[in-house]
Design a protein around this motif. Structure first.
Motif, PDB file in Angstrom:
ATOM      1  N   LEU A 130       0.727  -1.109  -0.044  1.00  0.00           N
ATOM      2  CA  LEU A 130       0.085   0.126   0.164  1.00  0.00           C
ATOM      3  C   LEU A 130       0.915   1.095   0.022  1.00  0.00           C
ATOM      4  O   LEU A 130       2.124   1.074   0.149  1.00  0.00           O
ATOM      5  N   GLU A 131       0.405   2.590  -0.060  1.00  0.00           N
ATOM      6  CA  GLU A 131       1.110   3.611  -0.035  1.00  0.00           C
ATOM      7  C   GLU A 131       1.728   3.704   1.113  1.00  0.00           C
ATOM      8  O   GLU A 131       1.063   3.559   2.185  1.00  0.00           O
ATOM      9  N   ARG A 132       3.064   4.388   1.241  1.00  0.00           N
ATOM     10  CA  ARG A 132       3.604   4.474   2.295  1.00  0.00           C
ATOM     11  C   ARG A 132       3.492   5.763   3.047  1.00  0.00           C
ATOM     12  O   ARG A 132       4.277   6.622   3.030  1.00  0.00           O
ATOM     13  N   GLU A 133       2.200   5.834   3.562  1.00  0.00           N
ATOM     14  CA  GLU A 133       1.737   6.985   4.225  1.00  0.00           C
ATOM     15  C   GLU A 133       0.829   6.637   5.230  1.00  0.00           C
ATOM     16  O   GLU A 133      -0.008   5.515   5.368  1.00  0.00           O
ATOM     17  N   PRO A 134       0.608   7.399   6.403  1.00  0.00           N
ATOM     18  CA  PRO A 134      -0.165   6.827   7.527  1.00  0.00           C
ATOM     19  C   PRO A 134      -1.633   6.736   7.197  1.00  0.00           C
ATOM     20  O   PRO A 134      -2.275   7.702   6.373  1.00  0.00           O
ATOM     21  N   VAL A 135      -2.080   5.712   7.685  1.00  0.00           N
ATOM     22  CA  VAL A 135      -3.535   5.519   7.400  1.00  0.00           C
ATOM     23  C   VAL A 135      -4.075   4.874   8.762  1.00  0.00           C
ATOM     24  O   VAL A 135      -3.223   4.547   9.748  1.00  0.00           O
TER      25      VAL A 135
END
Length: 237
Positions: free
Chosen positions: A94-99
């Motif tokens: 998945l995208e490497r950003e906080p979720v």
């Protein structure tokens, strides 16, 4: 309590057992019979209790799944132990950003059959060997044996689901393969003997559940992909 009430109560406990549990129940039962044959009464009766517990552990009850586009349903029975913003593990792709990650902790008395949180295709399944520390600890997400499923909805939106083995768990069993399509609430695997399941929501989606809440696999709504309302809070009552 009336006889019918007793029958209904027993039937709620003695639900169908998943086939993955048959050989474990048979092993417990065989050992118990040997102990009775050897005349070791106290251990034999302990074996009876353990055999019944094993059957109870592998129960696989029917569930009624809410059907509405955008709902994210709990993949596991248990206590919601954490809701936090984190970067998804690399194996989910998945995208490497906080979720938002919602963690559901299953103790040895919870149903351990896991169900899909949404209607989606399985784009990736990754098994990661690891340790067996307490699954309720945050570091279990990175250190423990786990299996990650990347689910893709029809519009391309992706959700991550990670089964994490716990202190007692020693095997994650999958019922599906990559590119299979799952319906919300459909069974996709189980974890033997105490564990945790993490759900990684798409960026910007907030949890509709609360920490400490009891979740029911295939029934409890964890989030709504179409909602813009803020994260909910709760209090014991």
């Amino acid at each position: 309590m009336s006889p019918m009430s007793i029958i209904n109560s027993v039937s709620e406990v003695l639900v169908p057992v998943h086939r993955e549990g048959y050989r474990f129940i048979a092993i417990f039962a065989a050992v118990t019979l040997v102990l009775f044959w050897l005349g070791i009464g106290p251990l034999a009766w302990a074996g009876v209790v353990l055999t019944l517990w094993c059957a109870y552990f592998f129960r696989d009850p029917e569930r009624v799944t809410p059907l509405r586009d955008g709902l994210v349903i709990s993949p596991a029975d248990g206590r919601i132990s954490a809701i936090e913003e984190v970067i998804p593990p690399v194996e989910l792709d998945l995208e490497r950003e906080p979720v938002t990650r919602i963690s559901v902790f299953m103790n040895v008395f919870d149903v351990h059959v896991n169900r899909s949180p949404v209607d989606a295709a399985i784009r990736k399944i990754t098994y990661v060997p690891g340790l067996f520390v307490n699954a309720d600890l945050d570091k279990a997400s990175l250190d423990n044996e786990r299996q990650a499923l990347t689910l893709e909805r029809s519009g391309g939106q992706r959700i991550g689901v990670v089964q994490i083995a716990g202190l007692v768990a020693r095997r994650i069993v999958k019922f599906v393969n990559e590119n299979d399509h799952l319906s919300a609430g459909e069974r996709f695997g189980l974890i033997r003997f105490g564990s945790r399941v993490d759900v990684y929501l798409p960026k910007g989606v907030k949890a509709m559940a609360c920490i400490g809440q009891r979740a029911v696999a295939g029934e409890t709504v964890l989030a709504d992909l179409n909602s813009v309302e803020p994260e909910r809070s709760g209090r014991p009552s």
